[in-house]
Design a protein around this motif. Structure first.
Motif, PDB file in Angstrom:
ATOM      1  N   GLY A 229       0.782  -1.225   0.000  1.00 25.98           N
ATOM      2  CA  GLY A 229       0.000   0.000   0.000  1.00 25.98           C
ATOM      3  C   GLY A 229       0.812   1.272   0.000  1.00 25.98           C
ATOM      4  N   VAL A 230       0.196   2.331   0.493  1.00 30.74           N
ATOM      5  CA  VAL A 230       0.709   3.691   0.329  1.00 30.74           C
ATOM      6  C   VAL A 230       2.000   3.912   1.104  1.00 30.74           C
ATOM      7  N   LEU A 231       3.040   4.266   0.365  1.00 26.54           N
ATOM      8  CA  LEU A 231       4.314   4.696   0.942  1.00 26.54           C
ATOM      9  C   LEU A 231       4.646   6.038   0.306  1.00 26.54           C
ATOM     10  N   VAL A 232       4.724   7.074   1.126  1.00 19.12           N
ATOM     11  CA  VAL A 232       4.994   8.419   0.629  1.00 19.12           C
ATOM     12  C   VAL A 232       6.510   8.628   0.561  1.00 19.12           C
ATOM     13  N   VAL A 233       6.991   8.919  -0.633  1.00 19.48           N
ATOM     14  CA  VAL A 233       8.428   9.082  -0.871  1.00 19.48           C
ATOM     15  C   VAL A 233       8.695  10.523  -1.271  1.00 19.48           C
ATOM     16  N   GLY A 234       9.662  11.146  -0.608  1.00 17.47           N
ATOM     17  CA  GLY A 234      10.031  12.525  -0.917  1.00 17.47           C
ATOM     18  C   GLY A 234      11.293  12.581  -1.756  1.00 17.47           C
ATOM     19  N   VAL A 235      11.321  13.517  -2.697  1.00 18.66           N
ATOM     20  CA  VAL A 235      12.458  13.696  -3.596  1.00 18.66           C
ATOM     21  C   VAL A 235      12.985  15.125  -3.466  1.00 18.66           C
TER      22      VAL A 235
END
Length: 302
Positions: free
Chosen positions: A48-54
Motif C-alpha cells: 500500500g501507500v508509501l509516501v516518498v520525498g524527492v
C-alpha cells in the motif's frame, strides 16, 4: 548554473516482499538523485501507500509522518506469534475448542475495545529505540524487550468479513483509521488476548497517509513505465504541501519576510504552508503561542 532537480512526492503502492528501503533505492535510480526518503515505514509483508520525498520534499516527510493513516488488514484468531504477524514464529495456540466457541458478537465487541484514545504497547519487533538500539534488533539478538504503552488514537475500526466463525480457522477483515504511531499488529495481538485465544496479522494494506491515498499511488513497475514513456508521476512540492496542510497566500511584504526566515504577523491554526504571490511554496509556519505572530518551522527557499 545547473538547473535544480524537481522536488516533490511520489506516492508509491508498495508490493509484498519489498522493504521500504528497496522502494527508496528504486526511486533514487528513477529520479537520478540520492536525496530521497520516505515517511512511515511499511514492513515487507505489508502493501500500500508509501509516501516518498524527492529533493527538497524530503524535508516535508517528518511533518507528514504525524498525519492520520488508514489500513485494511486481516486478523487470524487462535495463534499468537512473536512478531504479531504471519512472518513470526508461533508462541502460543488456543486451547482446543476455544476458537470454535467464539461468537460473532464476542469478536466484534473485542475489536470495539480498540476504538478511541487507548494505551497501546508497540509490537516487540518495532523500530522503537530502547537504550539506543532498535527494538527489532534487540529481539533478533534474543534480548528481552520491554516496551512501554503509548497513547494512540483509533478514530475508526470497522469489522468487515468474519470467516470461519464456529470453526478453528477464524479470520476477521478490518479497516482502521488511526493516529500516527499506531501498530495494527498490536490490535491483532490485543484482540486475541482479550478473547483468550491469541491473534496475529496475516495481511496489511495501507490505504492512506494523510491526504494521499491508493487512488494517487503507482507501483514501482508503473513508475518505471512512466519514466520510460517520458512521463513524471512526481507530485510537485507545492501541490503536495497544499494537499497536506492548511495553506495561506502571502502578500508582498509577508513574502519578503518569509524568504528571510522571519516571524510574521499571521493568524494560523497549527502547521500551515505559506505561498508566494506567484504560487511558489515557501515554508511551513506555526503560531507563536500567546502572540499574533507565526514562526517558521521549515523554510524551503534560500
Amino acid at each position: 548554473m545547473t538547473e535544480a532537480k524537481p522536488s516533490g512526492l511520489v506516492i508509491v503502492d508498495k508490493g509484498p516482499g519489498v522493504t521500504s528501503h528497496d522502494v527508496v533505492s528504486r526511486v533514487r535510480r528513477l529520479a537520478g538523485t540520492r536525496k530521497v526518503g520516505h515517511a512511515g515505514t511499511l514492513d515487507p509483508m505489508a502493501t500500500g501507500v508509501l509516501v516518498v520525498g524527492v529533493e527538497r520534499a524530503t524535508r516535508l516527510l517528518g511533518h507528514l509522518m504525524l498525519t492520520e493513516k488508514a489500513y485494511d488488514a486481516t486478523v487470524r484468531l487462535g495463534i499468537a506469534t512473536h512478531t504479531d504477524d504471519a512472518e513470526g514464529g508461533v508462541v502460543a495456540t488456543a486451547e482446543p475448542g476455544a476458537v470454535e466457541a467464539l461468537s460473532e458478537a464476542e469478536i466484534r465487541a473485542a475489536f470495539a475495545t480498540q476504538v478511541g484514545e487507548i494505551e497501546q504497547v508497540p509490537t516487540t519487533v518495532s523500530a522503537i529505540k530502547v537504550d539506543g538500539k532498535r527494538a527489532y534488533a534487540l529481539a533478533r539478538e534474543g534480548a528481552a524487550v520491554e516496551l512501554k504503552a503509548r497513547p494512540v488514537t483509533i478514530h475508526e475500526l470497522t469489522v468487515g468479513g468474519l470467516r470461519g466463525v464456529g470453526t478453528g480457522s477464524l479470520e476477521a477483515d478490518i479497516s482502521v483509521r488511526c493516529s500516527s504511531g499506531t501498530y495494527i499488529r498490536a490490535i491483532a495481538r490485543d484482540v486475541g488476548a482479550i478473547l483468550g485465544v491469541g491473534g496475529h496479522l496475516t495481511a496489511l494494506r495501507r490505504t492512506a497517509v494523510g491526504p494521499y491515498t491508493l487512488a494517487q499511488a503507482a507501483t514501482l513497475e508503473e513508475l518505471g513505465e512512466a519514466q520510460a514513456g517520458g512521463r513524471s508521476l512526481l507530485l510537485p512540492i507545492g501541490a503536495a504541501a497544499r494537499a497536506a496542510f492548511p495553506s495561506y497566500d502571502l502578500d508582498e511584504e509577508q513574502e519578503r519576510e518569509v524568504r528571510h526566515g522571519r516571524r510574521i504577523a499571521l493568524a494560523v491554526d497549527g502547521l500551515t504552508a505559506v505561498f508566494a504571490l506567484d504560487g511558489e511554496f515557501l515554508a511551513l509556519y506555526e503560531p507563536v503561542p500567546g502572540t499574533p505572530l507565526a514562526r517558521p518551522v521549515a523554510v524551503f527557499v534560500g
